[in-house]
Motif scaffolding. Structure first.
Motif, PDB file in Angstrom:
ATOM      1  N   GLY A  67       0.787  -1.236   0.000  1.00  0.00           N
ATOM      2  CA  GLY A  67       0.000   0.000   0.000  1.00  0.00           C
ATOM      3  C   GLY A  67       0.813   1.277   0.000  1.00  0.00           C
ATOM      4  O   GLY A  67       0.255   2.375   0.105  1.00  0.00           O
ATOM      5  N   ASP A  68       2.133   1.158  -0.120  1.00  0.00           N
ATOM      6  CA  ASP A  68       2.974   2.346  -0.008  1.00  0.00           C
ATOM      7  C   ASP A  68       2.816   3.317  -1.174  1.00  0.00           C
ATOM      8  O   ASP A  68       2.933   4.529  -0.994  1.00  0.00           O
ATOM      9  N   GLU A  69       2.541   2.816  -2.372  1.00  0.00           N
ATOM     10  CA  GLU A  69       2.362   3.723  -3.508  1.00  0.00           C
ATOM     11  C   GLU A  69       1.123   4.600  -3.301  1.00  0.00           C
ATOM     12  O   GLU A  69       1.157   5.809  -3.544  1.00  0.00           O
ATOM     13  N   ALA A  70       0.031   4.000  -2.836  1.00  0.00           N
ATOM     14  CA  ALA A  70      -1.186   4.775  -2.562  1.00  0.00           C
ATOM     15  C   ALA A  70      -0.947   5.779  -1.436  1.00  0.00           C
ATOM     16  O   ALA A  70      -1.425   6.920  -1.494  1.00  0.00           O
ATOM     17  N   ASP A  77      -0.326  14.330  -2.775  1.00  0.00           N
ATOM     18  CA  ASP A  77      -1.525  15.084  -3.148  1.00  0.00           C
ATOM     19  C   ASP A  77      -1.947  16.051  -2.046  1.00  0.00           C
ATOM     20  O   ASP A  77      -2.580  17.059  -2.329  1.00  0.00           O
ATOM     21  N   THR A  78      -1.614  15.759  -0.810  1.00  0.00           N
ATOM     22  CA  THR A  78      -1.877  16.688   0.283  1.00  0.00           C
ATOM     23  C   THR A  78      -0.914  17.873   0.198  1.00  0.00           C
ATOM     24  O   THR A  78      -1.295  19.016   0.446  1.00  0.00           O
ATOM     25  N   GLY A  99       0.837  10.929 -10.818  1.00  0.00           N
ATOM     26  CA  GLY A  99       1.508   9.653 -10.559  1.00  0.00           C
ATOM     27  C   GLY A  99       2.759   9.810  -9.714  1.00  0.00           C
ATOM     28  O   GLY A  99       3.739   9.087  -9.892  1.00  0.00           O
ATOM     29  N   ALA A 100       2.724  10.727  -8.771  1.00  0.00           N
ATOM     30  CA  ALA A 100       3.900  11.025  -7.958  1.00  0.00           C
ATOM     31  C   ALA A 100       4.344   9.834  -7.105  1.00  0.00           C
ATOM     32  O   ALA A 100       5.543   9.634  -6.910  1.00  0.00           O
ATOM     33  N   GLY A 101       3.408   9.033  -6.610  1.00  0.00           N
ATOM     34  CA  GLY A 101       3.767   7.916  -5.736  1.00  0.00           C
ATOM     35  C   GLY A 101       4.675   6.901  -6.407  1.00  0.00           C
ATOM     36  O   GLY A 101       5.683   6.481  -5.835  1.00  0.00           O
TER      37      GLY A 101
END
Length: 190
Positions: A44-47, A54-55, A70-72
């Motif tokens: 779950g690290d990409e999300a 995004d914050t 697609g920054a993650g």
């Protein structure tokens, strides 16, 4: 040598080059390093990285946010391939600290928080990171949130969305003008 013999030898030579090319070019294929990379990040690290980025760089009326860029995925790639082992460890432990702090303050994971809660949590971490960075020794490691914030900003402004929508972009620039007057509120140049 007659024409038929020349064509026959040429076809053998070219055919051998085409058939043998796979064996020669197989050394150019990237090696499978998934076993080393899978140990660094969890599922779950990409999300999580998308939500953090995004914050920091949310959607606005003028440009999409870091999640849409697609920054993650970009951040994970840079950490895996470019960061030294010390910074990788700080970065990954920082993600765990963000999740722990989210559970402590809001009794929920970071991904489940609303936008205001995410902002408050990261604002506190940014203040802590700024205080740490201003008082740290020269050879001391960077603060985890400083690494995350810098990489999120780099990921966003390196993406097509960041360059073309958040910044002013000219795909075919004219002459170089080193002194352009900046008016408050204008987008910076890419």
């Amino acid at each position: 040598m007659d024409r038929r013999q020349a064509l026959y030898q040429t076809s053998l030579l070219l055919g051998g080059a085409i058939i043998g090319a796979e064996a020669i070019l197989s050394g150019c294929a990237p090696s499978n390093q998934s076993s080393a990379k899978s140990a660094l990040f969890q599922a779950g690290d990409e999300a999580l990285l998308d939500d953090i980025a995004d914050t920091i760089l949310p959607n606005t009326t003028d440009s999409p946010g870091a999640k849409e860029a697609g920054a993650g995925a970009f951040m994970m790639l840079i950490v895996e391939d470019c960061y030294e082992e010390r910074e990788q460890k700080i970065f990954v432990e920082g993600l765990k600290k963000i999740q722990t702090e989210s559970q402590t303050q809001f009794n929920n994971s970071f991904n489940a928080l609303n936008a205001v809660q995410r902002y408050e949590l990261l604002l506190d971490m940014d203040k802590t990171a700024a205080a740490y960075e201003s008082s740290k020794e020269t050879d001391a490691p960077p603060h985890y949130f400083s690494l995350i914030k810098q990489l999120a900003t780099f990921a966003y402004f390196s993406s097509e969305i960041g360059v073309t929508k958040a910044l002013r972009y000219n795909p075919i620039p004219g002459r170089f003008d080193g002194c352009v007057e900046y008016k408050v509120g204008e987008k910076a140049w890419a």
